[in-house]
Design a protein around this motif. Structure first.
Motif, PDB file in Angstrom:
ATOM      1  N   LEU A 111       0.824  -1.206   0.000  1.00  0.00           N
ATOM      2  CA  LEU A 111       0.000   0.000   0.000  1.00  0.00           C
ATOM      3  C   LEU A 111       0.861   1.261   0.000  1.00  0.00           C
ATOM      4  O   LEU A 111       0.556   2.231  -0.704  1.00  0.00           O
ATOM      5  CB  LEU A 111      -0.928  -0.004   1.223  1.00  0.00           C
ATOM      6  CG  LEU A 111      -2.113  -0.963   1.173  1.00  0.00           C
ATOM      7  CD1 LEU A 111      -2.862  -0.954   2.501  1.00  0.00           C
ATOM      8  CD2 LEU A 111      -3.064  -0.599   0.040  1.00  0.00           C
ATOM      9  N   LEU A 112       1.936   1.245   0.781  1.00  0.00           N
ATOM     10  CA  LEU A 112       2.825   2.407   0.809  1.00  0.00           C
ATOM     11  C   LEU A 112       3.489   2.636  -0.549  1.00  0.00           C
ATOM     12  O   LEU A 112       3.707   3.774  -0.958  1.00  0.00           O
ATOM     13  CB  LEU A 112       3.894   2.231   1.883  1.00  0.00           C
ATOM     14  CG  LEU A 112       3.445   2.340   3.332  1.00  0.00           C
ATOM     15  CD1 LEU A 112       4.646   2.250   4.260  1.00  0.00           C
ATOM     16  CD2 LEU A 112       2.687   3.632   3.574  1.00  0.00           C
ATOM     17  N   SER A 113       3.825   1.554  -1.244  1.00  0.00           N
ATOM     18  CA  SER A 113       4.463   1.694  -2.553  1.00  0.00           C
ATOM     19  C   SER A 113       3.534   2.361  -3.558  1.00  0.00           C
ATOM     20  O   SER A 113       3.989   2.944  -4.554  1.00  0.00           O
ATOM     21  CB  SER A 113       4.901   0.324  -3.084  1.00  0.00           C
ATOM     22  OG  SER A 113       3.786  -0.465  -3.463  1.00  0.00           O
ATOM     23  N   LEU A 114       2.226   2.293  -3.304  1.00  0.00           N
ATOM     24  CA  LEU A 114       1.234   2.943  -4.173  1.00  0.00           C
ATOM     25  C   LEU A 114       0.876   4.347  -3.683  1.00  0.00           C
ATOM     26  O   LEU A 114       0.080   5.036  -4.324  1.00  0.00           O
ATOM     27  CB  LEU A 114      -0.037   2.092  -4.231  1.00  0.00           C
ATOM     28  CG  LEU A 114       0.126   0.669  -4.780  1.00  0.00           C
ATOM     29  CD1 LEU A 114      -1.189  -0.097  -4.683  1.00  0.00           C
ATOM     30  CD2 LEU A 114       0.626   0.692  -6.216  1.00  0.00           C
ATOM     31  N   GLY A 115       1.428   4.721  -2.516  1.00  0.00           N
ATOM     32  CA  GLY A 115       1.174   6.051  -1.975  1.00  0.00           C
ATOM     33  C   GLY A 115       0.012   6.147  -1.012  1.00  0.00           C
ATOM     34  O   GLY A 115      -0.348   7.243  -0.584  1.00  0.00           O
ATOM     35  N   TYR A 116      -0.563   5.006  -0.644  1.00  0.00           N
ATOM     36  CA  TYR A 116      -1.755   5.031   0.208  1.00  0.00           C
ATOM     37  C   TYR A 116      -1.387   4.870   1.681  1.00  0.00           C
ATOM     38  O   TYR A 116      -1.787   3.912   2.344  1.00  0.00           O
ATOM     39  CB  TYR A 116      -2.729   3.936  -0.220  1.00  0.00           C
ATOM     40  CG  TYR A 116      -3.263   4.125  -1.620  1.00  0.00           C
ATOM     41  CD1 TYR A 116      -3.953   5.279  -1.970  1.00  0.00           C
ATOM     42  CD2 TYR A 116      -3.064   3.160  -2.592  1.00  0.00           C
ATOM     43  CE1 TYR A 116      -4.438   5.460  -3.257  1.00  0.00           C
ATOM     44  CE2 TYR A 116      -3.544   3.317  -3.884  1.00  0.00           C
ATOM     45  CZ  TYR A 116      -4.233   4.480  -4.204  1.00  0.00           C
ATOM     46  OH  TYR A 116      -4.704   4.665  -5.481  1.00  0.00           O
ATOM     47  N   ASP A 117      -0.643   5.821   2.202  1.00  0.00           N
ATOM     48  CA  ASP A 117      -0.254   5.724   3.605  1.00  0.00           C
ATOM     49  C   ASP A 117      -1.449   5.933   4.536  1.00  0.00           C
ATOM     50  O   ASP A 117      -1.607   5.217   5.531  1.00  0.00           O
ATOM     51  CB  ASP A 117       0.880   6.703   3.937  1.00  0.00           C
ATOM     52  CG  ASP A 117       0.678   8.069   3.318  1.00  0.00           C
ATOM     53  OD1 ASP A 117      -0.390   8.301   2.714  1.00  0.00           O
ATOM     54  OD2 ASP A 117       1.579   8.910   3.433  1.00  0.00           O
ATOM     55  N   VAL A 118      -2.319   6.878   4.218  1.00  0.00           N
ATOM     56  CA  VAL A 118      -3.515   7.074   5.039  1.00  0.00           C
ATOM     57  C   VAL A 118      -4.466   5.889   4.879  1.00  0.00           C
ATOM     58  O   VAL A 118      -5.085   5.440   5.850  1.00  0.00           O
ATOM     59  CB  VAL A 118      -4.222   8.394   4.665  1.00  0.00           C
ATOM     60  CG1 VAL A 118      -5.495   8.570   5.494  1.00  0.00           C
ATOM     61  CG2 VAL A 118      -3.291   9.574   4.898  1.00  0.00           C
ATOM     62  N   GLY A 119      -4.578   5.376   3.674  1.00  0.00           N
ATOM     63  CA  GLY A 119      -5.380   4.178   3.462  1.00  0.00           C
ATOM     64  C   GLY A 119      -4.904   3.033   4.323  1.00  0.00           C
ATOM     65  O   GLY A 119      -5.708   2.294   4.907  1.00  0.00           O
ATOM     66  N   LEU A 120      -3.587   2.877   4.425  1.00  0.00           N
ATOM     67  CA  LEU A 120      -3.017   1.835   5.280  1.00  0.00           C
ATOM     68  C   LEU A 120      -3.442   2.035   6.724  1.00  0.00           C
ATOM     69  O   LEU A 120      -3.853   1.085   7.403  1.00  0.00           O
ATOM     70  CB  LEU A 120      -1.492   1.847   5.170  1.00  0.00           C
ATOM     71  CG  LEU A 120      -0.736   1.055   6.245  1.00  0.00           C
ATOM     72  CD1 LEU A 120      -1.108  -0.420   6.195  1.00  0.00           C
ATOM     73  CD2 LEU A 120       0.767   1.257   6.095  1.00  0.00           C
ATOM     74  N   LEU A 121      -3.368   3.260   7.221  1.00  0.00           N
ATOM     75  CA  LEU A 121      -3.726   3.520   8.620  1.00  0.00           C
ATOM     76  C   LEU A 121      -5.189   3.184   8.886  1.00  0.00           C
ATOM     77  O   LEU A 121      -5.527   2.630   9.938  1.00  0.00           O
ATOM     78  CB  LEU A 121      -3.427   4.982   8.965  1.00  0.00           C
ATOM     79  CG  LEU A 121      -1.956   5.411   8.869  1.00  0.00           C
ATOM     80  CD1 LEU A 121      -1.795   6.878   9.230  1.00  0.00           C
ATOM     81  CD2 LEU A 121      -1.075   4.544   9.755  1.00  0.00           C
ATOM     82  N   TRP A 122      -6.064   3.483   7.939  1.00  0.00           N
ATOM     83  CA  TRP A 122      -7.480   3.162   8.140  1.00  0.00           C
ATOM     84  C   TRP A 122      -7.746   1.672   8.012  1.00  0.00           C
ATOM     85  O   TRP A 122      -8.627   1.130   8.685  1.00  0.00           O
ATOM     86  CB  TRP A 122      -8.344   3.972   7.170  1.00  0.00           C
ATOM     87  CG  TRP A 122      -8.555   5.359   7.683  1.00  0.00           C
ATOM     88  CD1 TRP A 122      -7.832   6.476   7.368  1.00  0.00           C
ATOM     89  CD2 TRP A 122      -9.523   5.771   8.650  1.00  0.00           C
ATOM     90  NE1 TRP A 122      -8.292   7.562   8.064  1.00  0.00           N
ATOM     91  CE2 TRP A 122      -9.338   7.164   8.858  1.00  0.00           C
ATOM     92  CE3 TRP A 122     -10.526   5.112   9.341  1.00  0.00           C
ATOM     93  CZ2 TRP A 122     -10.121   7.894   9.738  1.00  0.00           C
ATOM     94  CZ3 TRP A 122     -11.321   5.843  10.224  1.00  0.00           C
ATOM     95  CH2 TRP A 122     -11.111   7.212  10.419  1.00  0.00           C
ATOM     96  N   VAL A 123      -6.990   0.985   7.180  1.00  0.00           N
ATOM     97  CA  VAL A 123      -7.096  -0.480   7.133  1.00  0.00           C
ATOM     98  C   VAL A 123      -6.710  -1.066   8.487  1.00  0.00           C
ATOM     99  O   VAL A 123      -7.382  -1.970   9.008  1.00  0.00           O
ATOM    100  CB  VAL A 123      -6.209  -1.061   6.013  1.00  0.00           C
ATOM    101  CG1 VAL A 123      -6.064  -2.583   6.160  1.00  0.00           C
ATOM    102  CG2 VAL A 123      -6.796  -0.738   4.645  1.00  0.00           C
ATOM    103  N   LEU A 124      -5.639  -0.551   9.076  1.00  0.00           N
ATOM    104  CA  LEU A 124      -5.229  -1.014  10.400  1.00  0.00           C
ATOM    105  C   LEU A 124      -6.306  -0.736  11.445  1.00  0.00           C
ATOM    106  O   LEU A 124      -6.561  -1.562  12.323  1.00  0.00           O
ATOM    107  CB  LEU A 124      -3.914  -0.342  10.809  1.00  0.00           C
ATOM    108  CG  LEU A 124      -2.681  -0.696   9.974  1.00  0.00           C
ATOM    109  CD1 LEU A 124      -1.477   0.113  10.451  1.00  0.00           C
ATOM    110  CD2 LEU A 124      -2.387  -2.187  10.050  1.00  0.00           C
ATOM    111  N   LEU A 125      -6.950   0.420  11.347  1.00  0.00           N
ATOM    112  CA  LEU A 125      -8.024   0.745  12.292  1.00  0.00           C
ATOM    113  C   LEU A 125      -9.195  -0.233  12.179  1.00  0.00           C
ATOM    114  O   LEU A 125      -9.751  -0.676  13.188  1.00  0.00           O
ATOM    115  CB  LEU A 125      -8.527   2.176  12.038  1.00  0.00           C
ATOM    116  CG  LEU A 125      -7.712   3.303  12.656  1.00  0.00           C
ATOM    117  CD1 LEU A 125      -8.238   4.656  12.187  1.00  0.00           C
ATOM    118  CD2 LEU A 125      -7.779   3.219  14.176  1.00  0.00           C
ATOM    119  N   VAL A 126      -9.558  -0.577  10.953  1.00  0.00           N
ATOM    120  CA  VAL A 126     -10.651  -1.532  10.751  1.00  0.00           C
ATOM    121  C   VAL A 126     -10.279  -2.894  11.342  1.00  0.00           C
ATOM    122  O   VAL A 126     -11.083  -3.544  12.020  1.00  0.00           O
ATOM    123  CB  VAL A 126     -10.988  -1.664   9.254  1.00  0.00           C
ATOM    124  CG1 VAL A 126     -11.951  -2.817   9.005  1.00  0.00           C
ATOM    125  CG2 VAL A 126     -11.599  -0.366   8.732  1.00  0.00           C
TER     126      VAL A 126
END
Length: 237
Positions: A111-126
């Protein structure tokens, strides 16, 4: 509705990558967390959360009934599932714990390689929210809640650079921390006969020595670490 739209936009808007010097300093910080014993003793709780979550997810995928998860202050944990005490389902459930943090780290690196750092954080929250409903003791509830609060705080209030640094820090910590837990596992096994560790339970179920299962854990973790480093541009192959 506006809040949900805001969250969705945050998750799906890619950010530019960190500057190389910032990224390497973040990697170094994650390594210090894993290698410095006083900090590791506290941070290891996060790896335990993922470890027990891995047991729980695979237990459900194998058709077992999840009875609950307990997290303890000594960084140990217990996942209770109901079903056959032997067979592939039990084997895969036991096998899932130690590689779980490394596999999550690999997914995070993608996810980070695609630039989705905030997306990653919300995936972790879920994932933390789903885990929270399975926790069966107060320390476990506190541990997961505090972890979730930290992730939420950065994802909602942090600047783009802070979010990127935190996301990379979590990713590298999961990869390195997962590997350290397997090395600690073997140290513990070498000092104590008749261990009830995942590796020893697998040995009793499969008649394959526990050390072989530890090697399997380490191979998976090193593979995830190497592939993640390539995804994130830290090594070129």
């Amino acid at each position: 509705m506006d809040v949900l739209l805001d969250i969705w936009l945050r998750m799906t808007t890619p950010h530019t990558g960190l500057e190389p010097i910032v990224a390497w300093r973040t990697v170094a910080a994650a390594a210090v967390i894993v290698l410095f014993p006083p900090v590791w003793r506290l941070a290891r709780h996060a790896v335990t959360i993922v470890h027990e979550g891995g047991h729980g997810v695979v237990a459900l995928l194998c058709g077992r009934r999840l009875g609950g998860i307990r997290l303890h202050s000594d960084t140990s944990g217990l996942t209770v599932s109901r079903g056959r005490p032997s067979g592939p389902g039990m084997i895969f459930t036991l096998l899932a714990g130690y590689p779980a943090a490394a596999l999550l780290g690999l997914g995070a690196a993608w996810l980070l390689s695609l630039g989705y750092d905030v997306g990653l954080l919300w995936v972790l929250l879920v994932l933390l929210a789903l885990l929270l409903v399975q926790i069966r003791n107060w320390f476990g509830l506190w541990s997961v809640a505090v972890t979730g609060a930290a992730v939420f705080g950065v994802s909602w209030f942090g600047s783009p650079q802070v979010q990127g640094i935190f996301a990379l820090l979590v990713t590298v910590f999961l990869l390195l921390g997962s590997l350290r837990t397997s090395l600690e596992l073997q140290q513990s096994r070498s000092r104590r006969a008749g261990s009830s560790s995942d590796a020893d339970q697998l040995a009793r179920l499969t008649h394959i020595p526990g050390i072989v299962w530890v090697v399997v854990f380490v191979v998976v973790q090193v593979g995830c670490l190497a592939f993640s480093a390539r995804l994130l541009g830290f090594i070129q192959i």
